[in-house]
Scaffold this motif. Structure first.
Motif: not given
Length: 113
Positions: A1-15, A36-41
């Motif tokens: 799966q490929e996701v493109e865009g602007s993000f405020l945060a991305i987490g890759c977690l294994n625990t 995603p970066a477009q998420v509002g307050r």
């Protein structure tokens, strides 16, 4: 799966963490959660409340991307962008992360009573 865009945060977690309560270290995958970066307050406040309630329902929120992966590649659109990898600030170069199942053995000694 490929996701493109602007993000405020991305987490890759294994625990298991409060942000990814359904993570299982033994499943051979990492859980990826992207905001995603477009998420509002107001959206952030609502999502924050869902995270803190401890039910894990925030990963069902359609404003958040959540999937399981065995590997990930992050490529910034701007080389000036930086990554924070477990507290280390890295230059905006492509990063490849891969789960290596059973790559380490951990032994534990039970405490004495």
């Amino acid at each position: 799966q490929e996701v493109e865009g602007s993000f405020l945060a991305i987490g890759c977690l294994n625990t298991e963490k409060i942000s990814a309560p359904h993570v299982h270290m033994s499943d051979g995958c990492m859980d990826v959660i992207a905001l995603p970066a477009q998420v509002g307050r107001m959206d952030l406040l609502q999502m924050g409340a869902k995270v803190l309630d401890g039910t894990g329902e925030h990963v069902q929120d359609r404003r958040i991307f959540h999937w399981k992966a065995t590997q990930m590649r992050f490529s910034p659109s701007d080389p000036a962008d930086k990554f924070n990898l477990d507290g280390e600030v890295l230059e905006g170069l492509p990063i490849h992360i891969q789960v290596l199942p059973s790559a380490a053995r951990v032994l534990s000694i039970a405490p004495r009573d």
